[in-house]
Each structure stands twice: as C-alpha cells, then as structure tokens.
Design an enzyme around this catalytic site. Sequence first.
Site, PDB file in Angstrom:
ATOM      1  N   HIS A  98      -3.693  -2.413  85.074  1.00 50.34           N
ATOM      2  CA  HIS A  98      -2.498  -3.114  84.598  1.00 50.34           C
ATOM      3  C   HIS A  98      -2.692  -4.614  84.827  1.00 50.34           C
ATOM      4  O   HIS A  98      -3.269  -5.017  85.841  1.00 50.34           O
ATOM      5  CB  HIS A  98      -1.261  -2.609  85.348  1.00 50.34           C
ATOM      6  N   GLU A 170      -1.233  -3.637  76.007  1.00 50.91           N
ATOM      7  CA  GLU A 170      -0.113  -4.400  76.555  1.00 50.91           C
ATOM      8  C   GLU A 170      -0.431  -5.892  76.480  1.00 50.91           C
ATOM      9  O   GLU A 170      -1.102  -6.430  77.375  1.00 50.91           O
ATOM     10  CB  GLU A 170       0.101  -4.032  78.027  1.00 50.91           C
ATOM     11  N   GLY A 176       7.491  -7.949  80.281  1.00 47.58           N
ATOM     12  CA  GLY A 176       8.607  -8.523  81.017  1.00 47.58           C
ATOM     13  C   GLY A 176       9.238  -9.761  80.390  1.00 47.58           C
ATOM     14  O   GLY A 176      10.049 -10.429  81.017  1.00 47.58           O
TER      15      GLY A 176
HETATM   16  P1  PGA Z   1       7.981  -4.117  80.772  1.00 45.65           P
HETATM   17  O1  PGA Z   1       6.604  -3.761  81.489  1.00 45.65           O
HETATM   18  O2  PGA Z   1       8.367  -2.913  79.951  1.00 45.65           O
HETATM   19  O3  PGA Z   1       8.939  -4.373  81.898  1.00 45.65           O
HETATM   20  O4  PGA Z   1       7.731  -5.313  79.930  1.00 45.65           O
HETATM   21  C1  PGA Z   1       5.638  -3.006  80.844  1.00 45.65           C
HETATM   22  C2  PGA Z   1       4.446  -2.895  81.727  1.00 45.65           C
HETATM   23  O5  PGA Z   1       4.108  -3.888  82.395  1.00 45.65           O
HETATM   24  O6  PGA Z   1       3.820  -1.848  81.826  1.00 45.65           O
END
Ligand code: PGA
Length: 250
Positions: A98, A170, A176
């Site tokens: 991540h 991502e 976020g």
């Molecule tokens: P978020 O995070 O949905 O809060 O943007 C996704 C993630 O970091 O896996």
Amino acid sequence: MAASLIICNWKMYLSYQEAVHWVKTNTQELKELLYHKPHRLVVCPSYDVLGALKDALPAPHVFLGAQDCAAHLNGPYTGQVSARSLKELGCAYTIIGHSETRKNLKGTIEASALKTKCAFDQDITPVVCIGESEDKYKAGTSLKLLEEQMRPLLALSLRYSQKQLVIAYEPLWSIGTGIVPENAYLEEVFAYIAKRSQKMGLQRAPLLLYGGSVDETNAATLKAVPLLSGFLIGKASTDFQKLKKIVQLI
Ligand code: PGA
C-alpha cells in the site's frame, strides 16, 4: 461488474475496541446483505485486532485480511508480522505494498514482490497495490510507472501459476482526497494492466481492483469500468452505513 471482491482497508482508523465492536454490531446485517448480494468482502483491521476476529466474521462471504506482511517468513525483523502468523490467525488475504506503507516504512517494489511470494507460500491471496503519484500522472508517465511496478509481480505470478494474484490500482492522488479518476482513464489503465498480464502468458489472469476515495456516491459509476473485479475501500469502509450502500450499489 458481477459478484465482486471488496477489500475493506481499515488502516489505523479504528482502535482495537472499536473494531471488535464494529464486527459484533454489524455481523448479522452483513450476513443478510451478502446473502442477497454474493460479493466477497474482506475486512482488514490493524494487526492487533486479527486474533480477536479470527472466528468472528460470517462465512462464507466475509473474510479476514491483513494490511501488510513481512518480506520474510521468519527471522530478526523487529516490528514485522509474517505471512505464517497471518495464516495461523485465519487471514485469507493480505494487502501488500500500500502506498502509505511504502511511504512510511520505505517499502520498495522488490519488497512487495518478496511479500507476495510469502503470501503465496502460505496460501494467502495477495492484494498488491500499484499506482502513480500526482506528478507522474500530470507528466503523462503513469503507464510506464505501472509497468515497472507490475513487472516483478507478473513474473512471480508466472511461477505460481495456480495462485490468484490481485492487483489494486490506487493512484496516490486519489487516496483519501475525494478525487476519483474519470471512468475513461480507469478503462485505459485497466486495459493496459490486462494487456501486460496477457503478454506474460499467465494461466490465471490477475483480478483487478480500483482503490482511492471509493464511497457510496461514486461506487455505482465506477462499477461500469470494464475489467474491474472490485474495490479497495479505505475510510468509507469503516462506516457501516456507507459500506452497506456501496455493497447494495455494486
Ligand atoms: P480511501 O483509501 O478509500 O480512504 O481513499 C483507499 C486506500 O488507501 O486503500
């Protein structure tokens, strides 16, 4: 998108007590919800909570997952948790690489590949995150970077042909931030990832997820992206009402 994979990344949002309470309070409703919508939902709390949730999630649709695993199966790695322990704790999945882990703990692509190998060796399905920074996105070099991030993973997947690799795209500028890419952009990215995987001649194509600000307001739009098998959801997945809406929408 038919039945899909929903990975709930609780990050460090919930304390031990809060996470246990969340599961206790919502298990029955979750069970009923997933009886009608047979998605596969994976709850990934912080490490400290895994033991308490080992037998607490309603089978057969809700699974336990971790947020990371060590790049080695045992040894002198202070603060790390091995895939062996995750297996013993009942984890069926683990998130790997991540961007928050890569940034805060100096994780590299090579480390992600080693972690993926450890997960495969323990029969844990790795959900490996890839994605570009805003700078790379603006410079138009996203696909080149994704190719570099994917290369060691696809090579590994070729060796572990019976195991299922999950790749979560991502974009860092979306995590976020409330900013979600246009479907057309995601379509291009997923077509590229799928093409690279095909070129490697993998027996089992990786499952492809999107993650970054997924919530109840955009899930229905995002689910129309071709080749998508589900979502990796952060903040919104800690709020049961939001998660419920997302599950109902997709
Ligand atoms: P978020 O995070 O949905 O809060 O943007 C996704 C993630 O970091 O896996």
